[in-house]
Scaffold this motif. Structure first.
Motif, PDB file in Angstrom:
ATOM      1  N   TRP A   1       2.760  -5.782 -11.121  1.00  0.00           N
ATOM      2  CA  TRP A   1       2.035  -4.878  -9.917  1.00  0.00           C
ATOM      3  C   TRP A   1       0.849  -4.629 -10.878  1.00  0.00           C
ATOM      4  O   TRP A   1       0.571  -4.754 -12.170  1.00  0.00           O
ATOM      5  N   GLY A   2      -0.240  -4.582  -9.853  1.00  0.00           N
ATOM      6  CA  GLY A   2      -1.656  -4.080 -10.447  1.00  0.00           C
ATOM      7  C   GLY A   2      -1.741  -2.712 -10.421  1.00  0.00           C
ATOM      8  O   GLY A   2      -0.714  -2.105 -10.059  1.00  0.00           O
ATOM      9  N   GLN A   3      -2.928  -2.164 -10.879  1.00  0.00           N
ATOM     10  CA  GLN A   3      -2.906  -0.815 -11.065  1.00  0.00           C
ATOM     11  C   GLN A   3      -3.327  -0.001  -9.844  1.00  0.00           C
ATOM     12  O   GLN A   3      -3.396   1.349  -9.512  1.00  0.00           O
ATOM     13  N   GLY A   4      -3.691  -0.635  -8.651  1.00  0.00           N
ATOM     14  CA  GLY A   4      -3.963  -0.208  -7.442  1.00  0.00           C
ATOM     15  C   GLY A   4      -5.543  -0.113  -7.039  1.00  0.00           C
ATOM     16  O   GLY A   4      -6.415   0.493  -8.096  1.00  0.00           O
ATOM     17  N   THR A   5      -6.214  -0.081  -6.110  1.00  0.00           N
ATOM     18  CA  THR A   5      -7.262   0.240  -5.495  1.00  0.00           C
ATOM     19  C   THR A   5      -7.326   1.206  -4.278  1.00  0.00           C
ATOM     20  O   THR A   5      -6.571   0.465  -3.295  1.00  0.00           O
ATOM     21  N   GLN A   6      -8.160   2.035  -4.288  1.00  0.00           N
ATOM     22  CA  GLN A   6      -8.067   2.988  -3.319  1.00  0.00           C
ATOM     23  C   GLN A   6      -8.953   2.408  -1.970  1.00  0.00           C
ATOM     24  O   GLN A   6      -9.998   2.000  -2.053  1.00  0.00           O
TER      25      GLN A   6
ATOM     26  N   GLU B   1       6.755   6.159   0.905  1.00  0.00           N
ATOM     27  CA  GLU B   1       6.995   4.852  -0.294  1.00  0.00           C
ATOM     28  C   GLU B   1       6.164   3.872  -0.216  1.00  0.00           C
ATOM     29  O   GLU B   1       5.267   3.708   0.938  1.00  0.00           O
ATOM     30  N   ARG B   2       6.026   3.021  -1.053  1.00  0.00           N
ATOM     31  CA  ARG B   2       5.190   1.809  -0.850  1.00  0.00           C
ATOM     32  C   ARG B   2       5.517   0.965   0.142  1.00  0.00           C
ATOM     33  O   ARG B   2       6.646   0.595   0.217  1.00  0.00           O
ATOM     34  N   GLU B   3       4.740   0.502   0.833  1.00  0.00           N
ATOM     35  CA  GLU B   3       5.126  -0.457   2.171  1.00  0.00           C
ATOM     36  C   GLU B   3       4.255  -2.035   1.989  1.00  0.00           C
ATOM     37  O   GLU B   3       2.988  -1.919   1.448  1.00  0.00           O
ATOM     38  N   PHE B   4       5.178  -2.578   2.399  1.00  0.00           N
ATOM     39  CA  PHE B   4       4.368  -4.045   2.450  1.00  0.00           C
ATOM     40  C   PHE B   4       3.357  -4.190   3.449  1.00  0.00           C
ATOM     41  O   PHE B   4       3.255  -3.815   4.588  1.00  0.00           O
TER      42      PHE B   4
ATOM     43  N   ARG C   1       0.980  -1.223  -0.131  1.00  0.00           N
ATOM     44  CA  ARG C   1      -0.041  -0.012   0.054  1.00  0.00           C
ATOM     45  C   ARG C   1       0.795   1.270  -0.216  1.00  0.00           C
ATOM     46  O   ARG C   1       1.881   1.351   0.541  1.00  0.00           O
ATOM     47  N   GLN C   2       0.428   2.296  -0.434  1.00  0.00           N
ATOM     48  CA  GLN C   2       0.884   3.514  -0.701  1.00  0.00           C
ATOM     49  C   GLN C   2       0.056   4.630  -0.392  1.00  0.00           C
ATOM     50  O   GLN C   2      -1.092   4.951  -0.823  1.00  0.00           O
ATOM     51  N   THR C   3       0.561   5.667   0.461  1.00  0.00           N
ATOM     52  CA  THR C   3      -0.061   7.014   0.613  1.00  0.00           C
ATOM     53  C   THR C   3       0.688   8.161  -0.073  1.00  0.00           C
ATOM     54  O   THR C   3       1.918   7.934  -0.345  1.00  0.00           O
TER      55      THR C   3
ATOM     56  N   ASP D   1      -4.946   3.079   7.853  1.00  0.00           N
ATOM     57  CA  ASP D   1      -4.960   1.913   6.731  1.00  0.00           C
ATOM     58  C   ASP D   1      -5.474   2.604   5.416  1.00  0.00           C
ATOM     59  O   ASP D   1      -5.334   1.863   4.482  1.00  0.00           O
ATOM     60  N   THR D   2      -5.916   3.860   5.488  1.00  0.00           N
ATOM     61  CA  THR D   2      -6.023   4.518   4.351  1.00  0.00           C
ATOM     62  C   THR D   2      -5.078   4.754   3.254  1.00  0.00           C
ATOM     63  O   THR D   2      -3.801   5.061   3.707  1.00  0.00           O
ATOM     64  N   ALA D   3      -5.391   4.098   1.895  1.00  0.00           N
ATOM     65  CA  ALA D   3      -3.851   4.222   1.233  1.00  0.00           C
ATOM     66  C   ALA D   3      -4.669   3.607  -0.198  1.00  0.00           C
ATOM     67  O   ALA D   3      -5.916   3.123  -0.107  1.00  0.00           O
ATOM     68  N   VAL D   4      -3.765   3.408  -1.110  1.00  0.00           N
ATOM     69  CA  VAL D   4      -3.957   2.877  -2.447  1.00  0.00           C
ATOM     70  C   VAL D   4      -3.115   1.571  -2.377  1.00  0.00           C
ATOM     71  O   VAL D   4      -2.058   1.449  -1.937  1.00  0.00           O
ATOM     72  N   TYR D   5      -4.005   0.206  -2.457  1.00  0.00           N
ATOM     73  CA  TYR D   5      -3.432  -0.866  -2.135  1.00  0.00           C
ATOM     74  C   TYR D   5      -3.255  -1.625  -3.492  1.00  0.00           C
ATOM     75  O   TYR D   5      -3.954  -1.618  -4.490  1.00  0.00           O
TER      76      TYR D   5
END
Length: 122
Positions: free
Chosen positions: A112-117, A44-47, A38-40, A90-94
């Motif tokens: 990687w996928g495109q992400g989901t909010q 940085e993107r985090e595991f 996830r990333q906000t 927990d708010t982030a793009v996953y």
């Protein structure tokens, strides 16, 4: 090549649950280890969580341990993330990820996928 498509994101209140899904297609055989990151904005993107390809061993970030559960359905080529007791942090793009591995921490793979909010208002 492996294509990953996430679904299931949305806005929920603190304490509620949400389930994310990731559908894998292409050159899979579904033997890849799968993970969620996830990333906000500005960070940085985090595991978040991972499940290995061969033994279905699971790994979790300390921040989600006990609240999130990762699972895979090899017949459907999907991996899911059940998120319970959600918090505003927990708010982030996953993002769904394939091909990673564990050393001292989980290393993301090349797909990687495109992400989901996911949004949990405070």
């Amino acid at each position: 090549q492996v294509q990953l498509v996430e679904s299931g994101g949305g806005l929920v209140q603190a304490g509620e649950s949400l389930r994310l899904s990731c559908a894998a297609s292409g050159r899979t055989g579904f033997s890849y280890s799968m993970a969620w990151f996830r990333q906000t904005p500005g960070k940085e993107r985090e595991f978040v969580a991972a499940v290995t390809g061969n033994t279905d061993t699971t790994y979790y970030a300390d921040s989600v341990k006990g609240r999130f559960t990762i699972s895979r359905d090899s017949a459907k080529n999907t991996v899911s993330l059940q998120m319970n007791s959600l918090k505003p942090e927990d708010t982030a793009v996953y993002y769904c990820n394939a091909g990673g591995y564990y050393t001292s921490t989980w290393r993301g793979g090349m797909y990687w996928g495109q992400g989901t909010q996911v949004t949990v208002p405070s």
